[in-house]
Design an enzyme around this catalytic site. Sequence first.
Site, PDB file in Angstrom:
ATOM      1  N   ASP A  27       0.853  -1.200   0.000  1.00  0.00           N
ATOM      2  CA  ASP A  27       0.000   0.000   0.000  1.00  0.00           C
ATOM      3  C   ASP A  27       0.892   1.254   0.000  1.00  0.00           C
ATOM      4  O   ASP A  27       1.851   1.334   0.771  1.00  0.00           O
ATOM      5  CB  ASP A  27      -0.869  -0.047   1.273  1.00  0.00           C
ATOM      6  CG  ASP A  27      -1.937   1.028   1.310  1.00  0.00           C
ATOM      7  OD1 ASP A  27      -2.395   1.438   0.231  1.00  0.00           O
ATOM      8  OD2 ASP A  27      -2.328   1.428   2.430  1.00  0.00           O
ATOM      9  N   ASN A  42     -10.088   0.375   0.161  1.00  0.00           N
ATOM     10  CA  ASN A  42      -9.022   0.350   1.184  1.00  0.00           C
ATOM     11  C   ASN A  42      -9.526   0.778   2.561  1.00  0.00           C
ATOM     12  O   ASN A  42     -10.090   1.866   2.721  1.00  0.00           O
ATOM     13  CB  ASN A  42      -7.921   1.340   0.780  1.00  0.00           C
ATOM     14  CG  ASN A  42      -7.022   0.794  -0.296  1.00  0.00           C
ATOM     15  OD1 ASN A  42      -7.384  -0.136  -1.013  1.00  0.00           O
ATOM     16  ND2 ASN A  42      -5.846   1.370  -0.426  1.00  0.00           N
TER      17      ASN A  42
HETATM   18  P1  13P Z   1      -8.852   4.862   5.757  1.00  0.00           P
HETATM   19  O1  13P Z   1      -7.961   5.797   6.490  1.00  0.00           O
HETATM   20  O2  13P Z   1     -10.138   5.503   5.407  1.00  0.00           O
HETATM   21  O3  13P Z   1      -9.020   3.566   6.443  1.00  0.00           O
HETATM   22  O4  13P Z   1      -8.117   4.541   4.354  1.00  0.00           O
HETATM   23  C1  13P Z   1      -7.073   3.599   4.299  1.00  0.00           C
HETATM   24  C2  13P Z   1      -6.346   3.619   3.014  1.00  0.00           C
HETATM   25  O5  13P Z   1      -6.713   4.252   2.045  1.00  0.00           O
HETATM   26  C3  13P Z   1      -5.143   2.779   2.928  1.00  0.00           C
HETATM   27  O6  13P Z   1      -4.460   2.949   1.727  1.00  0.00           O
HETATM   28  O1  G3H Z   2      -3.263   5.087   3.549  1.00  0.00           O
HETATM   29  C1  G3H Z   2      -2.566   4.883   4.528  1.00  0.00           C
HETATM   30  C2  G3H Z   2      -2.842   3.725   5.382  1.00  0.00           C
HETATM   31  O2  G3H Z   2      -3.861   4.028   6.284  1.00  0.00           O
HETATM   32  C3  G3H Z   2      -1.589   3.242   6.027  1.00  0.00           C
HETATM   33  O3  G3H Z   2      -1.242   4.036   7.109  1.00  0.00           O
HETATM   34  O4  G3H Z   2       1.165   4.497   6.610  1.00  0.00           O
HETATM   35  O5  G3H Z   2       0.232   4.764   8.932  1.00  0.00           O
HETATM   36  O6  G3H Z   2       0.549   2.507   7.939  1.00  0.00           O
HETATM   37  P1  G3H Z   2       0.266   3.946   7.691  1.00  0.00           P
HETATM   38 ZN    ZN Z   3      -4.561   4.957   0.970  1.00  0.00          ZN
END
Ligand code: 13P
Ligand code: G3H
Ligand code: ZN
Length: 316
Positions: A81, A253
């Site tokens: 991600d 997501n």
């Molecule tokens: P949320 O913060 O809405 O859970 O979105 C998560 C996300 O887009 C991770 O890539």
């Molecule tokens: O989009 C971001 C996700 O919520 C991941 O968050 O980078 O703090 O793990 P993080």
């Molecule tokens: Zn995201």
Amino acid sequence: MIVSTKELFEHAYGKYAVGAYNINNAEQIMGLFRGNLDSSAPFIVQLSKGARSYTDKRLLEAMIRAADEIFPSNIYAVHLDHGDEATCMDCIASGFYSSVMIDASGEDFDENIAITKRVVAAAHAKGIAVEAELGTLGGVEEHVSVSEENAHLTDPKEAEEFVRRSGCDSLACAFGTSHGAYKFAGSQGLHFEIIKGIQELLPGFPIVMHGSSSVPQDEVERINAAGGEMKGAKGVAEDQISQAAKMGVTKVNIDTDGRLVWCRVHREYFRDHPEVFDLRKPGEVFMDEYAKYIAHKNEVLGSAGKLEGVAQAARL
Ligand code: 13P
Ligand code: G3H
Ligand code: ZN
């Protein structure tokens, strides 16, 4: 069993969305796998750069491999991600990931395409799919005028050109959501006209929705009642998510909602059991509660009950 992200998308497109859930630790992994099994849903387990360095990427990946043995009936893809180019290349080289996200959305259009193309070349050589991002998520403030606000959203024509030139396999688009627990400051919901515009120009092409947490109000109230301070937290309405899932939004997501469940369980547990200091006690409650959350969310996405169909389509 780990499958390709493409297989999941092909089965889901236009009918339902695949939940892409962020994980950071063992309890989240157990709750995630159990919740998807309980709801017979295919899913995507996704690891952010921060999650990979929170303990150690090897530990996180090893826990997913272990979960694969513990839950042999689950069907899922493993995804990076919000990767930068170097992290994407690392994940591609590891051979463990079904897909990577290159997030070069902070660059200008041509540079975003150039970076995405390099990742696509390396990933496709190993059969790995690539998600890219176009547009800027979040930060839509109440005082921002409509034209300024729209300037952050993905332009469907640009999306079509971006996909054609970059060769990416899915595209994260900005149509009103933002990351975290405080969405829609201007109280607007999803911009369905943008989703529709993208789907018309890119029929059959998977659109990704980031920032999809619903920030359930009962979770927020319970967190606040147990000592938290989350005034004004707000997320994406579940009926809007279900609607988007039928319009080509194929990957949804979710990270924040999982954090809220964790926060609520732990705040309440230690408030109600001040004598307890055993981390496994609230951990057990969290795994159960997170599994329930996942099963519920898969109903909203329409992925619940699709496990058998995916297995047949993929001839597993
Ligand atoms: P949320 O913060 O809405 O859970 O979105 C998560 C996300 O887009 C991770 O890539
Ligand atoms: O989009 C971001 C996700 O919520 C991941 O968050 O980078 O703090 O793990 P993080
Ligand atoms: Zn995201």
